[in-house]
Write an enzyme that holds these catalytic residues in place. Sequence first.
Site, PDB file in Angstrom:
ATOM      1  CD  GLU A  37      -2.889  -1.075  -0.015  1.00 35.32           C
ATOM      2  OE1 GLU A  37      -3.217   0.010  -0.510  1.00 35.32           O
ATOM      3  OE2 GLU A  37      -3.268  -2.168  -0.485  1.00 35.32           O
TER       4      GLU A  37
ATOM      5  CD1 TRP B  33      -1.648  -0.171  -3.664  1.00 37.95           C
ATOM      6  CD2 TRP B  33      -2.122   0.974  -5.542  1.00 37.95           C
ATOM      7  NE1 TRP B  33      -2.288  -1.014  -4.545  1.00 37.95           N
ATOM      8  CE2 TRP B  33      -2.587  -0.341  -5.692  1.00 37.95           C
ATOM      9  CE3 TRP B  33      -2.307   1.884  -6.590  1.00 37.95           C
ATOM     10  CZ2 TRP B  33      -3.224  -0.780  -6.861  1.00 37.95           C
ATOM     11  CZ3 TRP B  33      -2.943   1.439  -7.751  1.00 37.95           C
ATOM     12  CH2 TRP B  33      -3.388   0.125  -7.884  1.00 37.95           C
TER      13      TRP B  33
ATOM     14  CD1 TRP C 270     -17.427  14.425 -17.052  1.00 41.67           C
ATOM     15  CD2 TRP C 270     -18.217  12.878 -15.653  1.00 41.67           C
ATOM     16  NE1 TRP C 270     -16.434  13.496 -16.852  1.00 41.67           N
ATOM     17  CE2 TRP C 270     -16.888  12.534 -15.998  1.00 41.67           C
ATOM     18  CE3 TRP C 270     -18.914  12.039 -14.779  1.00 41.67           C
ATOM     19  CZ2 TRP C 270     -16.241  11.397 -15.498  1.00 41.67           C
ATOM     20  CZ3 TRP C 270     -18.274  10.913 -14.286  1.00 41.67           C
ATOM     21  CH2 TRP C 270     -16.962  10.600 -14.640  1.00 41.67           C
TER      22      TRP C 270
ATOM     23  CG  ASN D  83      -8.563   2.838   0.535  1.00 40.78           C
ATOM     24  OD1 ASN D  83      -8.448   3.779  -0.239  1.00 40.78           O
ATOM     25  ND2 ASN D  83      -8.521   1.571   0.142  1.00 40.78           N
TER      26      ASN D  83
ATOM     27  CD1 TRP E 291     -13.103  12.072 -13.508  1.00 37.10           C
ATOM     28  CD2 TRP E 291     -11.525  12.927 -12.179  1.00 37.10           C
ATOM     29  NE1 TRP E 291     -12.073  12.503 -14.310  1.00 37.10           N
ATOM     30  CE2 TRP E 291     -11.079  13.024 -13.524  1.00 37.10           C
ATOM     31  CE3 TRP E 291     -10.688  13.388 -11.171  1.00 37.10           C
ATOM     32  CZ2 TRP E 291      -9.840  13.580 -13.873  1.00 37.10           C
ATOM     33  CZ3 TRP E 291      -9.463  13.940 -11.514  1.00 37.10           C
ATOM     34  CH2 TRP E 291      -9.044  14.033 -12.853  1.00 37.10           C
TER      35      TRP E 291
ATOM     36  CD1 TRP F  60     -10.355  12.069  -5.685  1.00 39.46           C
ATOM     37  CD2 TRP F  60     -12.366  11.488  -6.477  1.00 39.46           C
ATOM     38  NE1 TRP F  60     -11.282  12.308  -4.698  1.00 39.46           N
ATOM     39  CE2 TRP F  60     -12.525  11.963  -5.161  1.00 39.46           C
ATOM     40  CE3 TRP F  60     -13.501  11.069  -7.176  1.00 39.46           C
ATOM     41  CZ2 TRP F  60     -13.778  12.016  -4.522  1.00 39.46           C
ATOM     42  CZ3 TRP F  60     -14.744  11.132  -6.552  1.00 39.46           C
ATOM     43  CH2 TRP F  60     -14.870  11.599  -5.240  1.00 39.46           C
TER      44      TRP F  60
END
Length: 482
Positions: free
Chosen positions: A278, A281, A309, A344, A362, A385
């Site tokens: 992680e 990440w 959108w 998360n 987003w 995102w």
Amino acid sequence: MSKSPAIVWFRRDLRTADNPALCAALARGGPVIGLFVLAESGPLAPGGAQRWFLHHALKDLSARLSALGVPLVYRRGDAREEILSLAKECGAGAAFWNRRYAAAEIEQDKEAKTALAAAGVDAQSFNGSLIREPWEVKTKTGGAFRVYTPFWNAIRALGPGRAPMPAPEHKAPAAPRRPTLSLGDLRLLPAKPDWTHEFSKHWAPTETGARAALDAFIAKPSKRYGEDRNRPDLPGTSRLSPHLAVGLISPVEIWRRVATAIDAGEVPDTEGWKFLSEIAWREFAYHLLYYNPSMATQPLRPEFQAFPWRDDPAALAAWKKGMTGVPIVDAGMRELWRTGWMHNRVRMITASFLVKNLLIDWREGERWFWDTLVDADPGNNAASWQWVAGSGADAAPYFRIFNPVTQGEKFDPDGDYVRRYVPELAGLPPETIHQPWTASEQALRRAKVALGRTYPHAIADLGETRKRALAAYDEMRGNSQS
Ligand code: FAD
């Protein structure tokens, strides 16, 4: 002859331990002056919640530096101009900083380096924020990664490559006094209303606080990290993200501590490596940001430029306030507002609800998170995102749409997380707390819930909006092919 002073320009590295720029400045032997410049607007300006965190982190840093004989000067505005004028005011011979990776940050650092060089100041930069910098991790063909798993394999094989540096102990020679704003002058704390009033219950924004969070994680949650990290109702993760975001602790220190704990059998191998994956990440997000400078504003997959959108200010406002009528979404958005952080798993659920069920861009969500997260991070926020929206590198496919009810039932099985943040639903049993609209009239009355009065009706029909999202995705693909 005594040496000229050196400046250390602090940014997302507000610590004395494992700080390569600070160590280099002190090793030079002359007086050292710290500098922090607050950006008030533009892409480098911190969001509201992070300003609170920064205030306390700077207070801690200033005290630690003072014990080393290093004054911390606060300025506001254009950092390039401020570092240059401070260098001139104090006759600095050198300036040191740890590198940053967002486009606007790189540009500012380049400009500062050029201006300082022209003024005869030797500027040097270091890696203080990553296990490995973007250009150190390469694909087999020497390029940048777009897929996480091979990136993780590469970074795991490389490791940090250096031991963390201990906090300096020797005092620098007395530095010349320079005009500085006070920490209060930066006005980082909100005045009225103080919407951050609960933050101090949840966070200790100091170097000691960051290390305590790591110790606490190793002592307990690390043992079941793989399982519990997805459970917002349990303390299953490290909560190190805000400390990492402003650099109260370095990833190199975290990596070394956890790797050592794995070797010592203190942390189970699988759990420990899951945790480090992680941390990777975060590294991956910076890698993407470096190679895709417009990641915060433009989709990494160009076909998403044509995504239809919706503009829906009322739905966006309900999402921000945690008043969508979908319990796990509302719990997450209220956790964010009250604590400056969100688990998360729930970040993924709330983000998916916004971009898929509500079909809202987003970037609206990215901006709100930037303003309300204490851990707002230019790499992680944008990359995550885009991951949820399906427009990112190695992203969740757009057509995989989270159902917030089944997600809630799976990861908050007793409904305790929802009860904590949506107290008006606290009386409902686990079977209906994630979908109060299925509870009988009698059960609702017993739980003192009146839908539409004490808690909103859901603003979106989950089944219908799922179909609408898939149709929008097909429309985008049609548009981008024509
Ligand atoms: P732990 O599980 O203890 O993980 C340790 C560290 O690894 C974290 O502190 C973080 O640095 C890193 N990490 C963990 N999960 C992720 C992940 N999915 N992606 C990238 N790094 C990760 N994280 C931020 O730090 N800043 C952000 O602005 C941010 N915005 C996000 C927005 C969305 C829509 C989503 C879905 C995720 C976002 N994340 C962000 C990633 C993640 O949610 C947080 O890093 C994590 O919840 C932090 O909690 P922790 O420190 O207890 O994590």
